[in-house]
Write an enzyme that holds these catalytic residues in place. Structure first.
Site, short mmCIF file in Angstrom:
data_model
loop_
_atom_site.label_atom_id
_atom_site.label_comp_id
_atom_site.label_asym_id
_atom_site.label_seq_id
_atom_site.Cartn_x
_atom_site.Cartn_y
_atom_site.Cartn_z
N ARG A 1 -5.85 -41.79 34.86
CA ARG A 1 -7.19 -41.29 35.18
C ARG A 1 -8.22 -41.56 34.10
NH1 ARG A 1 -6.85 -35.43 37.72
NH2 ARG A 1 -9.07 -35.84 37.80
N CYS B 1 -0.23 -32.59 13.19
CA CYS B 1 -1.65 -32.98 13.22
C CYS B 1 -1.98 -33.98 12.11
CB CYS B 1 -2.47 -31.71 13.06
SG CYS B 1 -4.21 -32.01 12.92
N GLY C 1 0.87 -1.18 0.00
CA GLY C 1 0.00 0.00 0.00
C GLY C 1 0.91 1.23 0.00
N GLY D 1 -2.36 -23.32 14.33
CA GLY D 1 -2.12 -24.61 13.67
C GLY D 1 -1.69 -24.49 12.23
P1 IMP Z 1 2.00 -26.02 14.65
O1 IMP Z 1 2.31 -24.62 15.07
O2 IMP Z 1 1.79 -26.12 13.17
O3 IMP Z 1 3.06 -26.98 15.12
O4 IMP Z 1 0.60 -26.43 15.29
C1 IMP Z 1 0.35 -26.36 16.67
C2 IMP Z 1 -1.12 -26.56 16.91
O5 IMP Z 1 -1.54 -27.87 16.49
C3 IMP Z 1 -1.56 -26.51 18.36
O6 IMP Z 1 -1.70 -25.21 18.85
C4 IMP Z 1 -2.88 -27.28 18.35
O7 IMP Z 1 -3.96 -26.47 17.94
C5 IMP Z 1 -2.65 -28.31 17.27
N1 IMP Z 1 -2.29 -29.62 17.84
C6 IMP Z 1 -1.48 -29.93 18.87
N2 IMP Z 1 -1.35 -31.25 19.02
C7 IMP Z 1 -2.11 -31.81 18.07
C8 IMP Z 1 -2.39 -33.17 17.72
O8 IMP Z 1 -1.86 -34.13 18.28
N3 IMP Z 1 -3.25 -33.36 16.69
C9 IMP Z 1 -3.83 -32.32 16.02
N4 IMP Z 1 -3.57 -31.04 16.29
C10 IMP Z 1 -2.72 -30.79 17.31
#
Ligand code: IMP
Length: 498
Positions: free
Chosen positions: A414, A313, A21, A353
């Site tokens: 648990r 994930c 911009g 994520g």
């Molecule tokens: P990254 O920054 O791409 O590594 O993503 C981190 C994010 O992945 C976290 O803040 C969660 O929202 C998500 N997350 C964490 N653990 C898992 C998992 O085991 N399965 C799916 N999503 C996850």
């Protein structure tokens, strides 16, 4: 037939680029602010703002108390993970809230201890100076490496070699680092023991730490100058957990769930708001307008968005649920802005994520997110809770998902183990200290904001213009058609005759 079928593809952050911009001469890099609201607060309270738009994910391999302290000092915040007992999570919050910048809780020694014994502690801890206290914690003196020679004094008692308190400048009940600094300068000493009015040792201040500590202008803290802490809770044991966290005066609670559009989440938010009305709750994760509205109406004061994009994930693969983070942000931001127009309440959105690097952070912010949560980025830092390992001469740190078998082990005492995993376990390359990494990351974010002619994030939201890029333009945007690494050849002879 499905209720709704959207045939438009959802998009990731990687598929967008910013257009520049107009940048006026007033738009100076050094004046750009990255301040952003952490949660909605009716009174715009200072403690509910971040000074940088980055938070670390609530994960075992990312956000422990060390990350909590360091990130808050640098203007962001760590979401302390909840895949541990409520007690150990509360202990982490306690450490963050009790952290007094520059005021160190030292390892103490007794006057009747032998010098050789203290020498062993020194070898393990690396500390060269110890305060000497009696059984009632009354400060008696200091012993440092200059006060003994281990070959001569190994069998001496500490009280025979220590510098007596009469010859040491002490501070009484000091809590202000500037005051401690002044006393240290006046006394020409390098260490200041801080005692209470009865002579009990409270802490020590080291001159070498002071400049470092005074050097955190972006630190976020509460009214009592204690660092802000955010802790995650689940929708199962939240009553015990929130009670334990509230006892340690946690500032904000975040519900950690991959799907926040549920009755469980609503019940959790309502319970916390009823029993702890002064602790704002962040809800999530959702990926639709309806999900956003649902959480806000349940009482969430910020909403975390994203599903299926995290680097660890495998939810999309396992369950077929999820959405590209860019599409999620665009949709939920629209819902946030509509809600703001209707009610005057601005509910911050955290993008979470699959944010792979700085350019993704910038795009997420440009699309309207208020801050960005990252796991992988922070897992690589010295301050994450894992130990470094060397693999094929490369320094790495382990990183695993909260839905992986490894993270879920703590629950077996648990809860029943889940029937399948939603996360994987792997390694990420060690990146060094948080501070150095953030310096570069934030410089890049500010530079993009400046290119769009904005001075702060709210202007950035209004001024940013984005466009989807083709796979070929992504390729073009990288260095191409040259041989990289030519700097190593500089001193060699080139045959230029052809
Ligand atoms: P990254 O920054 O791409 O590594 O993503 C981190 C994010 O992945 C976290 O803040 C969660 O929202 C998500 N997350 C964490 N653990 C898992 C998992 O085991 N399965 C799916 N999503 C996850």
């Amino acid at each position: 037939m499905a209720k709704k079928i959207n045939t438009n593809s959802s998009r990731t952050l990687m598929e967008y680029r910013l257009l520049p911009g107009y940048t006026s001469s007033d738009c100076k890099f050094k004046d750009i602010s990255l301040k952003t609201p952490l949660v909605y607060s009716a009174n715009n309270e200072k403690k509910y703002y971040l000074n940088i738009p980055l938070v670390s994910a609530a994960m075992q391999s990312v956000s422990g108390d060390q990350m909590g302290v360091e990130l808050a000092k640098l203007g962001g915040v760590a979401f302390i993970f909840c895949s541990q007992t409520p007690q150990s999570e509360a202990q982490m919050v306690k450490k963050i809230k009790n952290h007094k910048a520059g005021f160190v809780k030292p390892r103490k020694v007794k006057p009747s201890m032998k010098v050789s014994e203290m020498y062993n502690i020194r070898k393990k801890s690396g500390h060269s100076t110890f305060p000497v206290v009696n059984d009632d914690n009354i400060f008696l003196g200091l012993i440092s490496k200059w006060d003994y020679d281990i070959s001569l004094h190994a069998d001496c008692l500490i009280k025979e070699r220590m510098i007596d308190k009469e010859n040491i400048e002490v501070g009484t009940n000091i809590t202000d680092l500037m005051k401690a600094n002044k006393l240290l300068l006046e006394s020409h000493k390098s260490i200041l023991p801080v005692i209470d009015e009865d002579g009990r040792l409270l802490s020590m201040v080291f001159r070498k730490d002071i400049n470092d500590q005074l050097n955190f202008p972006l630190e976020i803290h509460d009214k009592k100058k204690r660092l802000i802490s955010v802790a995650a809770v689940n929708t199962h044991d939240y009553k015990d957990r929130v009670t334990a966290l509230a006892r340690e005066e946690v500032d904000v609670i975040a519900i950690d769930s991959s799907d926040g559009h549920t009755q469980y989440q609503k019940d959790t938010i309502k319970w916390i708001n009823k029993h702890y009305p002064n602790i704002p709750v962040i809800g999530g994760n959702v990926i639709t307008k309806t999900g956003f509205r649902f959480l806000v109406e349940a009482g969430a004061k910020a909403v975390k968005v994203g599903m299926g994009g995290g680097s660890i994930c495998i939810t999309q693969e396992q369950k077929g649920t999820g959405r590209g983070l860019a599409t999620t942000i665009i949709e939920v931001v629209e819902a946030r802005d509509t809600y703001f127009k209707e009610t005057g309440k601005y509910i911050p959105i955290a993008a979470d994520g699959g944010v792979t690097g700085t350019k993704d952070v910038t795009i997420a912010l440009a699309l309207g997110a208020d801050y960005v949560m990252m796991g992988r980025y922070f897992a690589r830092m010295e301050e994450s809770p894992t130990d470094k390992i060397v693999v094929n001469n490369r320094v790495m740190k382990p990183y695993w998902g909260e839905g992986s078998a490894r993270a879920q082990k703590w629950k077996t005492r648990r809860y029943n183990q889940g029937k399948f995993v939603e996360g994987v376990e792997g390694l990420v390359e060690y990146a060094g200290h948080l501070r150095d990494n953030l310096e570069e990351t934030l410089a890049k974010i500010k530079s993009s904001i400046q290119t769009c002619g904005a001075m702060n994030l709210s202007e950035f939201h209004q001024k940013a213009e984005l466009e989807v890029v083709s796979a070929l333009s992504i390729r073009e945007g990288k260095s191409h058609d040259i041989y990289l690494g030519a700097e190593n050849l500089e001193n060699q002879d080139y045959n230029t005759s052809e």
